[in-house]
Design an enzyme around this catalytic site. Sequence first.
Site, PDB file in Angstrom:
ATOM      1  N   HIS A  83      -4.081 185.053  43.766  1.00 25.12           N
ATOM      2  CA  HIS A  83      -3.847 183.792  42.969  1.00 25.12           C
ATOM      3  C   HIS A  83      -4.907 182.672  42.767  1.00 25.12           C
ATOM      4  O   HIS A  83      -4.550 181.739  42.870  1.00 25.12           O
ATOM      5  CB  HIS A  83      -2.328 183.265  43.293  1.00 25.12           C
ATOM      6  CG  HIS A  83      -1.209 184.461  43.312  1.00 25.12           C
ATOM      7  ND1 HIS A  83      -0.769 185.216  42.680  1.00 25.12           N
ATOM      8  CD2 HIS A  83      -0.828 184.897  44.792  1.00 25.12           C
ATOM      9  CE1 HIS A  83       0.114 186.159  42.986  1.00 25.12           C
ATOM     10  NE2 HIS A  83      -0.112 185.726  44.457  1.00 25.12           N
ATOM     11  N   CYS A  84      -6.097 183.064  42.639  1.00 25.47           N
ATOM     12  CA  CYS A  84      -7.339 182.322  42.715  1.00 25.47           C
ATOM     13  C   CYS A  84      -7.340 181.151  43.970  1.00 25.47           C
ATOM     14  O   CYS A  84      -7.500 180.182  43.523  1.00 25.47           O
ATOM     15  CB  CYS A  84      -7.061 181.334  41.350  1.00 25.47           C
ATOM     16  SG  CYS A  84      -7.330 182.574  40.050  1.00 25.47           S
ATOM     17  N   ALA A  85      -6.886 181.787  45.036  1.00 24.73           N
ATOM     18  CA  ALA A  85      -6.604 180.795  46.152  1.00 24.73           C
ATOM     19  C   ALA A  85      -7.088 181.702  47.275  1.00 24.73           C
ATOM     20  O   ALA A  85      -6.401 181.458  48.286  1.00 24.73           O
ATOM     21  CB  ALA A  85      -5.434 180.264  46.399  1.00 24.73           C
TER      22      ALA A  85
END
Length: 128
Positions: A83-85
Site C-alpha cells: 500500500h505504498c508504505a
Amino acid sequence: LGMGAAAKFLLDTGMDNVQAHARSLAERLTAELASIEGIALVPPPSDAERIPIAAFSVSRVSAGDAAAMLCNRYNIMVRSGVHCAEPLVRHFGQQGLVRVSLHVYNTLEEVNAIGAAVRQLCNTLAIK
C-alpha cells in the site's frame, strides 16, 4: 456532475455525521478482526481514534491469497500488498497486508459480514 453530487451528499449529511459513522464502523471492524485467531492488525488495536481503514495479515497466508479468497469466496473487495508504505509494513514485520477501507456508504451489516468472512476464512484454513 458526479463529483458535485457527491459533495452535495456529504455536505447535506454533515461531515461530523460522516466522521462519526466511519469511526463507529472502524471501531467495530477493528474489534471483530482483533478477536480472530490468526489475524494481526497493523498497527495493533489501541484506544486512539482510528480512521475507517483496517490493515491486517492472516497467519501463514500471503496477503494476495487472503484478498483473493475474500473476493472470490465472499464477494468482499479488499486491497492487498504494501500500500505504498513498504518501510512501514516491513517495520511491523509483514511482507504484505490486506486492507479494508470503509466510508459513509458502508453499513454495520457489511462490517459484520467482513468479520464473519475473515473468521470463516481462518477457520477453513485451520489457522491458529
